[in-house]
Design an enzyme around this catalytic site. Structure first.
Site, PDB file in Angstrom:
ATOM      1  N   LYS A 127       0.842  -1.204   0.000  1.00  0.00           N
ATOM      2  CA  LYS A 127       0.000   0.000   0.000  1.00  0.00           C
ATOM      3  C   LYS A 127       0.883   1.264   0.000  1.00  0.00           C
ATOM      4  O   LYS A 127       2.105   1.187   0.213  1.00  0.00           O
ATOM      5  CB  LYS A 127      -0.912  -0.030   1.229  1.00  0.00           C
ATOM      6  CG  LYS A 127      -1.908  -1.195   1.214  1.00  0.00           C
ATOM      7  CD  LYS A 127      -2.868  -1.064   2.385  1.00  0.00           C
ATOM      8  CE  LYS A 127      -3.814  -2.231   2.460  1.00  0.00           C
ATOM      9  NZ  LYS A 127      -4.828  -2.052   3.527  1.00  0.00           N
TER      10      LYS A 127
ATOM     11  N   TYR B 260     -12.314  -2.376  -3.436  1.00  0.00           N
ATOM     12  CA  TYR B 260     -12.826  -2.419  -2.061  1.00  0.00           C
ATOM     13  C   TYR B 260     -14.359  -2.424  -2.012  1.00  0.00           C
ATOM     14  O   TYR B 260     -14.941  -2.053  -0.995  1.00  0.00           O
ATOM     15  CB  TYR B 260     -12.271  -1.227  -1.280  1.00  0.00           C
ATOM     16  CG  TYR B 260     -10.842  -1.438  -0.781  1.00  0.00           C
ATOM     17  CD1 TYR B 260     -10.471  -2.621  -0.134  1.00  0.00           C
ATOM     18  CD2 TYR B 260      -9.884  -0.449  -0.928  1.00  0.00           C
ATOM     19  CE1 TYR B 260      -9.176  -2.814   0.329  1.00  0.00           C
ATOM     20  CE2 TYR B 260      -8.576  -0.633  -0.458  1.00  0.00           C
ATOM     21  CZ  TYR B 260      -8.242  -1.818   0.171  1.00  0.00           C
ATOM     22  OH  TYR B 260      -6.959  -2.007   0.650  1.00  0.00           O
TER      23      TYR B 260
ATOM     24  N   PHE C 187     -15.693   3.551   7.104  1.00  0.00           N
ATOM     25  CA  PHE C 187     -14.335   3.979   6.712  1.00  0.00           C
ATOM     26  C   PHE C 187     -14.080   3.847   5.212  1.00  0.00           C
ATOM     27  O   PHE C 187     -12.948   4.029   4.759  1.00  0.00           O
ATOM     28  CB  PHE C 187     -13.276   3.200   7.503  1.00  0.00           C
ATOM     29  CG  PHE C 187     -13.371   1.701   7.375  1.00  0.00           C
ATOM     30  CD1 PHE C 187     -12.796   1.025   6.306  1.00  0.00           C
ATOM     31  CD2 PHE C 187     -14.023   0.956   8.345  1.00  0.00           C
ATOM     32  CE1 PHE C 187     -12.883  -0.342   6.181  1.00  0.00           C
ATOM     33  CE2 PHE C 187     -14.113  -0.433   8.232  1.00  0.00           C
ATOM     34  CZ  PHE C 187     -13.541  -1.082   7.150  1.00  0.00           C
TER      35      PHE C 187
ATOM     36  N   ARG D 103      -1.483 -14.674   3.732  1.00  0.00           N
ATOM     37  CA  ARG D 103      -2.264 -13.992   4.782  1.00  0.00           C
ATOM     38  C   ARG D 103      -1.593 -14.195   6.154  1.00  0.00           C
ATOM     39  O   ARG D 103      -1.530 -13.279   6.967  1.00  0.00           O
ATOM     40  CB  ARG D 103      -3.697 -14.535   4.829  1.00  0.00           C
ATOM     41  CG  ARG D 103      -4.498 -14.276   3.571  1.00  0.00           C
ATOM     42  CD  ARG D 103      -5.153 -12.933   3.540  1.00  0.00           C
ATOM     43  NE  ARG D 103      -6.160 -12.775   4.571  1.00  0.00           N
ATOM     44  CZ  ARG D 103      -6.927 -11.694   4.693  1.00  0.00           C
ATOM     45  NH1 ARG D 103      -6.791 -10.673   3.855  1.00  0.00           N
ATOM     46  NH2 ARG D 103      -7.807 -11.602   5.656  1.00  0.00           N
TER      47      ARG D 103
ATOM     48  N   THR E 231      -5.232  -8.144  10.172  1.00  0.00           N
ATOM     49  CA  THR E 231      -5.531  -6.843   9.539  1.00  0.00           C
ATOM     50  C   THR E 231      -5.214  -5.684  10.469  1.00  0.00           C
ATOM     51  O   THR E 231      -4.632  -4.684  10.053  1.00  0.00           O
ATOM     52  CB  THR E 231      -7.024  -6.799   9.138  1.00  0.00           C
ATOM     53  OG1 THR E 231      -7.282  -7.887   8.259  1.00  0.00           O
ATOM     54  CG2 THR E 231      -7.376  -5.486   8.446  1.00  0.00           C
TER      55      THR E 231
ATOM     56  N   ASN F 113      -1.851  -0.203   7.074  1.00  0.00           N
ATOM     57  CA  ASN F 113      -1.332  -1.510   7.492  1.00  0.00           C
ATOM     58  C   ASN F 113      -0.468  -2.165   6.422  1.00  0.00           C
ATOM     59  O   ASN F 113      -0.387  -3.381   6.308  1.00  0.00           O
ATOM     60  CB  ASN F 113      -2.474  -2.419   7.963  1.00  0.00           C
ATOM     61  CG  ASN F 113      -3.480  -2.714   6.865  1.00  0.00           C
ATOM     62  OD1 ASN F 113      -3.363  -2.199   5.762  1.00  0.00           O
ATOM     63  ND2 ASN F 113      -4.454  -3.549   7.169  1.00  0.00           N
TER      64      ASN F 113
ATOM     65  N   HIS G 153      -1.915  -5.404   1.355  1.00  0.00           N
ATOM     66  CA  HIS G 153      -3.219  -6.049   1.140  1.00  0.00           C
ATOM     67  C   HIS G 153      -2.971  -7.411   0.521  1.00  0.00           C
ATOM     68  O   HIS G 153      -2.084  -7.563  -0.317  1.00  0.00           O
ATOM     69  CB  HIS G 153      -4.088  -5.214   0.190  1.00  0.00           C
ATOM     70  CG  HIS G 153      -5.302  -5.971  -0.283  1.00  0.00           C
ATOM     71  ND1 HIS G 153      -6.470  -6.020   0.447  1.00  0.00           N
ATOM     72  CD2 HIS G 153      -5.499  -6.758  -1.371  1.00  0.00           C
ATOM     73  CE1 HIS G 153      -7.337  -6.797  -0.193  1.00  0.00           C
ATOM     74  NE2 HIS G 153      -6.778  -7.251  -1.299  1.00  0.00           N
TER      75      HIS G 153
ATOM     76  N   GLU H 277      -9.446  -9.994  -7.913  1.00  0.00           N
ATOM     77  CA  GLU H 277      -8.470  -8.902  -7.750  1.00  0.00           C
ATOM     78  C   GLU H 277      -7.357  -8.990  -8.808  1.00  0.00           C
ATOM     79  O   GLU H 277      -6.930  -7.963  -9.333  1.00  0.00           O
ATOM     80  CB  GLU H 277      -7.917  -8.931  -6.323  1.00  0.00           C
ATOM     81  CG  GLU H 277      -9.001  -8.557  -5.306  1.00  0.00           C
ATOM     82  CD  GLU H 277      -8.618  -8.782  -3.853  1.00  0.00           C
ATOM     83  OE1 GLU H 277      -7.512  -9.286  -3.574  1.00  0.00           O
ATOM     84  OE2 GLU H 277      -9.441  -8.444  -2.978  1.00  0.00           O
TER      85      GLU H 277
HETATM   86  P1  CMP Z   1      -7.195  -4.638   3.516  1.00  0.00           P
HETATM   87  O1  CMP Z   1      -6.731  -6.030   3.692  1.00  0.00           O
HETATM   88  O2  CMP Z   1      -6.584  -3.836   2.448  1.00  0.00           O
HETATM   89  O3  CMP Z   1      -8.775  -4.678   3.278  1.00  0.00           O
HETATM   90  C1  CMP Z   1      -9.665  -3.717   3.769  1.00  0.00           C
HETATM   91  C2  CMP Z   1      -8.968  -2.661   4.537  1.00  0.00           C
HETATM   92  O4  CMP Z   1      -9.795  -1.833   5.310  1.00  0.00           O
HETATM   93  C3  CMP Z   1      -8.054  -3.279   5.561  1.00  0.00           C
HETATM   94  O5  CMP Z   1      -6.965  -3.879   4.897  1.00  0.00           O
HETATM   95  C4  CMP Z   1      -7.729  -2.113   6.461  1.00  0.00           C
HETATM   96  O6  CMP Z   1      -6.569  -1.416   6.036  1.00  0.00           O
HETATM   97  C5  CMP Z   1      -8.941  -1.218   6.254  1.00  0.00           C
HETATM   98  N1  CMP Z   1      -9.686  -1.044   7.503  1.00  0.00           N
HETATM   99  C6  CMP Z   1     -10.268  -1.996   8.235  1.00  0.00           C
HETATM  100  N2  CMP Z   1     -10.870  -1.431   9.327  1.00  0.00           N
HETATM  101  C7  CMP Z   1     -10.640  -0.088   9.241  1.00  0.00           C
HETATM  102  C8  CMP Z   1     -10.975   1.016  10.049  1.00  0.00           C
HETATM  103  N3  CMP Z   1     -11.701   0.853  11.176  1.00  0.00           N
HETATM  104  N4  CMP Z   1     -10.575   2.243   9.665  1.00  0.00           N
HETATM  105  C9  CMP Z   1      -9.859   2.404   8.520  1.00  0.00           C
HETATM  106  N5  CMP Z   1      -9.501   1.376   7.705  1.00  0.00           N
HETATM  107  C10 CMP Z   1      -9.879   0.145   8.068  1.00  0.00           C
END
Ligand code: CMP
Length: 143
Positions: free
Chosen positions: A9, A49, A57, A85, A91, A112, A115, A126
């Site tokens: 990311k 997404y 969010f 994973r 996550t 984080n 992905h 994807e």
């Molecule tokens: P990802 O695996 O990219 O898939 C969905 C993403 O949503 C997840 O990683 C997080 O980075 C993001 N995410 C999940 N919960 C929250 C939250 N409470 N606020 C902001 N981002 C979030």
């Protein structure tokens, strides 16, 4: 052979973690079959997404993933979807174990680092969103 979609990311790219992350999957024994540094158009981010569209969010998620270049990848190997994973960690970095990518490098759920597809269905979807078939390579099987 199973394939998965992984993406460093914008926070991971800006923190110069592409090499570190690629090295972890290479050393594990998976094979990189596609990769590109790219800026994600808003429409692609919303599609990628899509399952989170109703989440509070969602807007933040789309803004973040389009805020700078990402490194999109396709990796191949036995059980690569689930194993990647595990290597990524939970996550939410508050729950991700040391030794995992998020456990070692991430501190907040929004930023984080990486992905990864969570199922064979999402991997296929994807990969199709980010890569054309002719952007993926095939290796002759030497190993
Ligand atoms: P990802 O695996 O990219 O898939 C969905 C993403 O949503 C997840 O990683 C997080 O980075 C993001 N995410 C999940 N919960 C929250 C939250 N409470 N606020 C902001 N981002 C979030």
């Amino acid at each position: 052979m199973e394939k998965t979609f992984l993406m460093v990311k914008p926070d991971g790219v800006q923190r110069n973690l592409i090499g570190e992350i690629v090295a972890r999957f290479e050393k594990k024994g998976f094979q990189l079959v596609g990769g590109k540094l790219m800026s994600i158009p808003k429409e692609l981010a919303e599609q990628h997404y899509g399952e989170h569209k109703e989440r509070p969010f969602f807007g933040e998620l789309v803004d973040f993933i389009t805020s700078g270049p990402v490194f999109a990848m396709v990796w191949e190997g036995e059980n690569v979807i689930a194993t990647a994973r595990q290597m990524m960690g939970a996550t939410n970095p508050k729950d991700s174990a040391p030794g995992t990518i998020r456990g070692d490098f991430a501190a907040t759920v929004g930023k984080n680092i990486i992905h990864g597809s969570d199922s064979p269905e999402s991997a296929e979807r994807e990969i199709g969103l980010f890569f054309k078939q002719d952007e993926l390579v095939e290796y002759t099987k030497l190993m």
